[in-house]
Each structure stands twice: as C-alpha cells, then as structure tokens.
Design a protein around this motif. Structure first.
Motif, short mmCIF file in Angstrom:
data_model
loop_
_atom_site.label_atom_id
_atom_site.label_comp_id
_atom_site.label_asym_id
_atom_site.label_seq_id
_atom_site.Cartn_x
_atom_site.Cartn_y
_atom_site.Cartn_z
N HIS A 8 -31.27 -39.20 -8.99
CA HIS A 8 -31.02 -40.61 -9.31
C HIS A 8 -32.11 -41.45 -8.65
O HIS A 8 -32.20 -41.51 -7.43
CB HIS A 8 -29.62 -41.01 -8.78
N THR A 9 -32.91 -42.09 -9.48
CA THR A 9 -33.98 -42.95 -8.97
C THR A 9 -33.99 -44.24 -9.79
O THR A 9 -33.40 -44.32 -10.86
CB THR A 9 -35.34 -42.24 -9.03
N ALA A 10 -34.67 -45.24 -9.28
CA ALA A 10 -34.77 -46.53 -9.96
C ALA A 10 -35.93 -47.32 -9.37
O ALA A 10 -36.46 -46.98 -8.31
CB ALA A 10 -33.46 -47.32 -9.80
N ASP A 11 -36.32 -48.37 -10.08
CA ASP A 11 -37.30 -49.34 -9.56
C ASP A 11 -38.58 -48.66 -9.08
O ASP A 11 -39.03 -48.85 -7.95
CB ASP A 11 -36.66 -50.16 -8.43
N LEU A 12 -39.18 -47.90 -9.98
CA LEU A 12 -40.45 -47.24 -9.66
C LEU A 12 -41.58 -48.26 -9.53
O LEU A 12 -42.50 -48.08 -8.73
CB LEU A 12 -40.81 -46.22 -10.74
N HIS A 13 -41.54 -49.30 -10.35
CA HIS A 13 -42.55 -50.36 -10.34
C HIS A 13 -43.98 -49.79 -10.37
O HIS A 13 -44.85 -50.20 -9.60
CB HIS A 13 -42.36 -51.29 -9.14
N LEU A 14 -44.18 -48.84 -11.26
CA LEU A 14 -45.51 -48.24 -11.41
C LEU A 14 -46.51 -49.30 -11.82
O LEU A 14 -46.28 -50.09 -12.73
CB LEU A 14 -45.47 -47.12 -12.45
N GLY A 15 -47.65 -49.31 -11.14
CA GLY A 15 -48.68 -50.29 -11.43
C GLY A 15 -48.52 -51.60 -10.70
O GLY A 15 -49.14 -52.60 -11.08
N SER A 16 -47.72 -51.62 -9.64
CA SER A 16 -47.55 -52.84 -8.86
C SER A 16 -48.90 -53.33 -8.34
O SER A 16 -49.69 -52.54 -7.80
CB SER A 16 -46.59 -52.59 -7.68
N PRO A 17 -49.20 -54.63 -8.46
CA PRO A 17 -50.54 -55.13 -8.10
C PRO A 17 -50.75 -55.36 -6.60
O PRO A 17 -51.87 -55.55 -6.16
CB PRO A 17 -50.62 -56.46 -8.85
N PHE A 18 -49.68 -55.38 -5.79
CA PHE A 18 -49.79 -55.60 -4.35
C PHE A 18 -50.60 -56.86 -4.04
O PHE A 18 -51.59 -56.83 -3.31
CB PHE A 18 -50.42 -54.39 -3.65
#
Length: 404
Positions: A8-18
């Motif tokens: 169970h995972t969530a909120d990967l936010h791949l590509g977050s710009p920081f």
C-alpha cells in the motif's frame, strides 16, 4: 480464505520540482531532484524481491497534472518490470494528477488497472482468495463531495478493500478533498481502507485498518523524517503492517544544545557531532538546526553573527562529514534565562504574533510580486503563518535586547 499480502503506497509525486532549494552543488541538486524517482525504484525493487499478491497506489503518482515525460517513463518502466513478474497493480489518480490534465500519454502494461472518475469495483483472484477493490480517480482537481457514499457495502465472500484519496473531516493539514468521517468507512465493513493524500504516516483505525502510508520521499521541511510505504499481510482475523522505508533524502529538524558554548569552533564541533549521527542513520539529509538550551553567553555569541554568515559557515563546515548533510536554515529556541527584550522589541514581537494570514500577505506582497524571487516561495497559508511568526520573533529577539 488464506491471508493475502500487498503493498500500500500513495503520493509518489514523481517529478516533484523541489522549488525553493538554493545553494546546492550540481551533484547535490541532482540527487535531490531525482529523489522521488529513486524512492520509487526502491519500492519496485522491494516488490520484485518479495512478490506481493498485488500493489495499491492511492493517488498523486505524479506531482502535476501535466505528468512530466521523464516521470512517466520511469513509472512505465517500473510497471513493466512488475508485469514481467505477473504482479498486478491497482491505481487511482488524485488531485495532483487528475484525469482532466493535459499530458503526453504512455501506455501502461496489462497488469495495471486504473480506476476512472466514478466509484467502481475491480475483482482480483489471489492464492489467498478473491479480492474486491473499490475506488475512483479524480476527474478534476477539486473533488469536494464525500465520495464514500458511493462505495457499496462489503460482501462476506471475498476480501474487501477500499481505496480513497481524500481528507479526514476536520484535518486542515492538507487541502480538503473527498472528505470522509471514520464512522463512514467503518460502516462499509471493508477489511482494509487504503488511503492517500495526507503525507504523514497515520493509522486511523485498526481491525479493520484505515491507513495513510504517507509519501515515499519528503520534499520540504514540513515532510520530515523517514518516508516509505506499507507491506500489508491481511487475513480475516488480523492485519500485520510492515513499514518499508524508501527515503533517498531525509528532511529533518535537529536540536543542538549550546549551553556553555563560548566560541564558534565549539559550536561547529557540536553541529558536526549531531549531524554525523543523523548521517549514519539517514545517509543524505537536508536539515534545519534548532539551537536549544541557550544561556546568556551562547545567546550573545549567536546574536553577534549575521544569520546569513552563520548559515554559510555551518554549511561549509559539513563538507568534512562522510555523508551529504545540507543545512537549509537555523532557528533559535528561546531559553528561560534568555536576555530580556527591549520595550520596542517586546512590542514588535507582540505585534507580529498577532498578524493574521491576510496581514502577512499584505506585508509580503512586494516580495511575492517580484518576478525572480516569487517562483521560489511557497504560498502564505495558515500552516506557514506560525513559521513566519516564529522566524520573525527570533530575529527580533536576537537584535533587540534590553539595554542596547
């Protein structure tokens, strides 16, 4: 029915710009920029090694509705690796990567099932018995209605799991989307509720479990500590949750006691010692230092140093550590015997502590309108006002002591 095991995972936010990070060297910035993708790779490697019955990803796979091509390519690659091992993946899209966004499509392999924008069910056969998964994807960014009302009641002939990207009513830590009450979820009599949207790991209920796994990689100081996902073993008798860390870069706050410190070299040594211990545990970290237990002498030492110069000196002094530890800010914890404020200083602190969110927006409007600086600033929201008040009060206390 036998037990089943799933991730169970969530909120990967791949590509977050920081956004807002500055001062990092090129290789350090690359490590931070790639951290969400590398954390996702750690999740995939765990799944390939342990071979769960299936994987649940509950919203916000991508950081934005445009879904960057690089992030999609990495996600598609991970799904293909899972497909080769015949591991099913069930996903729902959240408010950040809703279905109305405009993005270049990648075709996901057949092991992936994605919910559409209406609540529906997906049935899966596992070695432990049949599993019915219920969920939906966000059709648009703002879903304000309580979607739980559309979830059907559980039936006893299978495992029933609900997937919901949304907010517990009354929780203002994140924007409120698809709100729900815990009693609503329990009334459906599901065996497990897989939640997403809140980036802090939380267990809202056990037996049945109602779980937020948090995000897999912190992105700023408010997402501190170790991040990861849950490896879940579920039976009709109980639920076993194993937290699996994935953080590549850990955001944290580190308290440095400075009572009795008279010289700058002593202060640097104290910081190195504490941050070396964090480095051993986390490997790579971005931290805020909180100088605590200030007495009159240590307070005077710190008060005499411009904050920007103090921060730069501490940042450079960490280069000798075996780990990459970046100090992004310093704070000062007020001590009971801290030097008394001047009358004007006390008045200023009292005034600042009384400012509302709207007042802060007015005071900072020129900064937020600046064409260059504004893109590095987070919006002034309720949760950031406390931080602004604290930082302003600390600066006043450092520079406006009684008798000066």
């Amino acid at each position: 029915m036998e037990s089943i095991r799933f991730i169970h995972t969530a909120d990967l936010h791949l590509g977050s710009p920081f956004v807002g990070m500055k001062g990092l060297r090129k290789e350090q910035w690359k490590k931070l920029k790639d951290s969400t993708l590398d954390a996702f790779d750690r999740l995939i490697q765990h799944a390939l090694k342990t071979k769960p019955d299936f994987i649940l990803i509950v919203g916000d796979i991508y950081d934005g509705e445009d879904r960057s091509i690089r992030a999609q390519a990495r996600f598609q690659q991970g799904m293909q690796q899972l497909a080769e091992q015949k591991i099913p993946v069930i996903i729902s899209y959240g408010n950040h990567d809703h279905l109305s966004g405009n993005w270049t499509r990648f075709n996901l392999p057949e092991n992936v099932h994605a919910f559409d924008d209406s609540v529906s069910q997906f049935k899966l056969q596992t070695a432990g018995g049949p599993v019915v998964l219920t969920g939906f994807s966000y059709g648009k960014r703002h879903v304000s209605e309580s979607m739980v009302e559309h979830y059907p009641q559980a039936t006893p002939d299978s495992y029933q799991i609900g997937m919901l990207h949304g907010s517990l009513e009354g929780d203002a830590t994140h924007a409120v989307y698809a709100p729900f009450r815990k009693e609503q979820l329990l009334s459906k009599q599901y065996d497990y509720w897989a939640l997403g949207h809140i980036h802090k790991r939380q267990e809202l209920h056990r037996e049945p479990s109602i779980i937020y796994p948090g995000n897999i990689q912190g992105r700023h100081r408010k997402e501190s500590g170790v991040k990861g996902f849950y490896d879940v073993t579920l039976s009709k008798r109980d639920t076993v949750l194993e937290f699996i860390p994935t953080s590549v870069v850990q955001f944290d706050e580190v308290a440095i006691p400075v009572r009795g410190i008279l010289h700058m070299n002593e202060l640097i040594d104290a910081c190195r010692q504490e941050l070396s211990l964090l480095g051993e545990a986390a490997g790579t970290a971005i931290v805020d230092i909180v100088f605590s237990e200030l007495d009159r002498e240590s307070f005077q030492l710190l008060a005499e140093i411009p904050e920007s110069e103090l921060l730069e000196t501490l940042q450079e002094s960490m280069d000798v550590l075996d780990y990459f530890i970046w100090i992004q800010g310093v704070q000062f914890q007020q001590a009971d015997d801290e030097a008394e404020l001047s009358p004007l200083g006390a008045l200023l602190v009292q005034t600042v502590e009384g400012w509302s969110t709207e007042k802060w927006k007015t005071v900072l409007k020129d900064l937020y309108r600046h064409p260059k600086s504004s893109r590095f600033l987070e919006p002034v929201a309720e949760q950031s006002v406390v931080d602004l008040q604290l930082a302003a009060a600390q600066k006043i206390r450092r520079s406006m002591q009684a008798g000066e």
